[in-house]
Design a protein around this motif. Structure first.
Motif, mmCIF file in Angstrom:
data_model
loop_
_atom_site.group_PDB
_atom_site.id
_atom_site.type_symbol
_atom_site.label_atom_id
_atom_site.label_comp_id
_atom_site.label_asym_id
_atom_site.label_seq_id
_atom_site.Cartn_x
_atom_site.Cartn_y
_atom_site.Cartn_z
ATOM 1 N N THR A 105 -95.750 18.367 20.206
ATOM 2 C CA THR A 105 -95.420 20.007 19.866
ATOM 3 C C THR A 105 -95.514 20.406 18.244
ATOM 4 O O THR A 105 -95.153 20.099 17.947
ATOM 5 N N LEU A 107 -92.788 23.437 17.313
ATOM 6 C CA LEU A 107 -91.357 24.727 17.558
ATOM 7 C C LEU A 107 -92.026 25.624 16.569
ATOM 8 O O LEU A 107 -91.143 26.710 17.289
ATOM 9 N N TRP A 109 -94.182 27.954 15.960
ATOM 10 C CA TRP A 109 -95.469 28.803 16.679
ATOM 11 C C TRP A 109 -95.050 28.529 18.185
ATOM 12 O O TRP A 109 -94.685 27.648 18.832
ATOM 13 N N SER A 110 -95.602 29.609 19.148
ATOM 14 C CA SER A 110 -95.855 29.580 20.457
ATOM 15 C C SER A 110 -96.874 30.783 21.143
ATOM 16 O O SER A 110 -96.885 31.248 21.809
ATOM 17 N N ASP A 113 -97.737 34.470 22.347
ATOM 18 C CA ASP A 113 -95.245 34.047 22.498
ATOM 19 C C ASP A 113 -95.313 34.672 21.178
ATOM 20 O O ASP A 113 -95.331 33.592 20.328
ATOM 21 N N ASN A 134 -87.267 28.749 20.790
ATOM 22 C CA ASN A 134 -89.032 27.557 21.919
ATOM 23 C C ASN A 134 -88.680 26.312 22.052
ATOM 24 O O ASN A 134 -88.680 26.254 23.209
ATOM 25 N N THR A 137 -86.433 26.595 25.552
ATOM 26 C CA THR A 137 -87.797 26.729 26.503
ATOM 27 C C THR A 137 -88.586 25.936 27.189
ATOM 28 O O THR A 137 -88.879 25.840 27.747
ATOM 29 N N LYS A 138 -88.562 24.613 25.854
ATOM 30 C CA LYS A 138 -89.280 23.969 25.830
ATOM 31 C C LYS A 138 -88.316 22.934 27.488
ATOM 32 O O LYS A 138 -88.872 21.956 28.189
ATOM 33 N N ASP A 343 -98.615 22.738 22.066
ATOM 34 C CA ASP A 343 -98.289 23.688 22.664
ATOM 35 C C ASP A 343 -97.388 24.032 21.303
ATOM 36 O O ASP A 343 -97.221 23.408 20.343
ATOM 37 N N GLY A 344 -97.271 25.540 21.097
ATOM 38 C CA GLY A 344 -97.243 26.196 20.221
ATOM 39 C C GLY A 344 -98.553 26.768 19.641
ATOM 40 O O GLY A 344 -98.802 27.629 19.218
ATOM 41 N N PRO A 347 -98.260 28.937 24.466
ATOM 42 C CA PRO A 347 -96.957 29.245 24.376
ATOM 43 C C PRO A 347 -96.336 28.315 25.125
ATOM 44 O O PRO A 347 -96.686 27.373 26.285
ATOM 45 N N HIS A 348 -95.069 27.544 24.737
ATOM 46 C CA HIS A 348 -93.901 26.687 24.825
ATOM 47 C C HIS A 348 -94.198 26.858 26.720
ATOM 48 O O HIS A 348 -94.087 25.571 27.777
#
Ligand SMILES: [Zn+2]
Length: 436
Positions: A105, A107, A109-110, A113, A134, A137-138, A343-344, A347-348
């Motif tokens: 992952t 975190l 970037w997203s 989003d 982020n 969200t994760k 992800d990044g 979106p997460h």
């Protein structure tokens, strides 16, 4: 220190910290005694890979699973609470399993989003706040552990440390910090006139000595794991071809291993994956060009493939993945798989879609669940603490409304999340993640 003992050393002080007045989320009472939580599970997959069991009761003490009992029990499941509060959580209508792990992952970037500022206006302070958001969200998506596979190091290390110190509720983060890459390679964020003394260029290396040094500097800065860029990448138009020589990859891997750190390599082209595997990396990320000989060697050496199908759903990267179908061949060959969405890049909140992509490509739902729990824990060397729900393991727990073994896509809507004994989401509702 080994990775598990380091993790334990980080987590142990938490047992002493907690706080009065915390309801369901409490892990300890005012006088420091761990609180108890009893979880009634309609169906429990305690050890992914084994069959789930109906009507089970999990007893949690502080951060850890104390016992797993047959049948649905109430507060009486705690034999000797010694005055500590016992909270009962009713998940009799749910499928309960260990918290998910995503070993790839980003975190910072997203995907689509966007943060509230343009990328070129983002300072390290902005990045820290964005990564915190982020990470939340994760966690709410069901991920209680992540391997952060390269972001700006200082924001990510700060986030990791504040979560570990119990100030924020978030996924346990094993952070790579800067990726090790060749000058001009994937993830080289410097301008052309690079100053070699600039800390932001400390991850660029050529030659054996330079590459040993780059790993040592990341370790000194605080990396828990090493990310190596064996090839260029799509995101910054650096291509799919090999960028390090064998001796450079070997220097990176050997130095990381000497320091007790695992190495995950970003790698696309066939020869580059083969060279990285020969150099002894612990995981191959993407690996879309891997040939059968390399996949067989990965199986033999216990090197994990991290499929990242989520970021290969469109455009040139999709064409490339579908041309060689390395993931499908890896499944047939029996290469160990660890769940990673990358992800990044997306979106997460969408990263649990990776389960559906894995199953569409031919993986069984049971194997996909193993990839995101027990396999990921083994790759990260935290399987002594996490990845299954057994006495002595961390109480990282999620629940969904139906069995993901029948329809893996129910994991796209996780209803309950507990991390280290603290409830982050209940009945689909997020709980407080800034802790007192
Ligand atoms: Zn990535």
């Amino acid at each position: 220190m080994t990775m598990p003992s380091m993790l334990r050393a980080l987590l142990m002080p938490l047992l002493a910290v907690l706080l009065p007045g915390m309801a369901v989320a409490a892990t300890a009472t005012q006088d420091g005694n761990p609180a108890y939580v009893v979880i009634q599970a309609g169906e429990l997959l305690a050890v992914p890979g084994e069959a789930p069991k109906r009507n089970q009761t999990l007893v949690i003490r502080g951060q850890e699973v104390l016992a797993v009992r047959d049948g649905i029990l109430g507060a009486e499941a705690v034999a000797d609470a010694a005055g500590a509060p016992v909270t009962v959580i009713d998940l009799r209508g749910h499928f309960v399993m260990p918290g998910l792990m995503d070993v790839h992952t980003h975190l910072m970037w997203s995907g689509a989003d966007h943060p509230p500022k343009k990328a070129d206006k983002m300072t390290e302070a902005d990045l820290t706040l964005w990564a915190l958001r982020n990470a939340r969200t994760k966690l709410l998506a069901g991920f209680t552990t992540v391997r952060e596979q390269a972001s700006a190091p200082h924001p990510l290390f700060a986030l990791r440390d504040w979560i570990n110190a119990g100030r924020f509720l978030g996924p346990r983060i094993l952070a790579a910090g800067n990726p090790i890459t060749a000058p001009g390679g994937h993830g080289d964020m410097t301008k052309e006139d690079i100053n070699p003394l600039d800390i932001h260029a400390s991850n660029l290396c050529s030659g054996v000595e330079g590459c040993r040094n780059a790993v040592r500097i990341q370790h000194k800065m605080g990396s828990d794991v090493i990310k190596m860029m064996a090839t260029g990448g799509f995101a910054d138009n650096t291509g799919i071809d090999q960028r390090f020589f064998f001796d450079e990859m070997q220097a990176i891997v050997d130095t990381a291993h000497q320091l007790g750190l695992i190495v995950g390599t970003h790698a696309y082209a066939t020869d580059a994956v083969a060279t990285a595997v020969r150099a002894g990396v612990d995981s191959v990320e993407h690996g879309f060009g891997a040939d059968d000989a390399t996949l067989r060697l990965m199986k033999q050496k216990g090197i994990y493939l991290v499929p990242t199908l989520s970021v290969a759903q469109q455009g040139a990267i999709r064409e490339y993945r579908e041309k060689d179908r390395a993931f499908e061949r890896a499944l047939k060959i029996g290469v160990p798989i660890a769940f990673g969405s990358d992800d990044g890049g997306i979106p997460h909140r969408l990263s649990t879609r990776e389960f559906g992509y894995m199953v569409e490509a031919g993986m069984s739902p049971a194997a996909a669940l193993q990839a995101a729990t027990i396999n990921a824990a083994r790759l990260l060397r935290i399987d002594g603490e996490a990845g299954t729900l057994e006495p002595g393991k961390l109480a990282d727990i999620i629940a969904v409304r139906r069995s993901p073994l029948e329809d893996v896509r129910v994991l796209e809507d996780v209803d309950f999340v507990m991390k280290s004994g603290r409830v982050a989401k209940q009945a689909g509702q997020p709980q407080a993640t800034i802790l007192d």
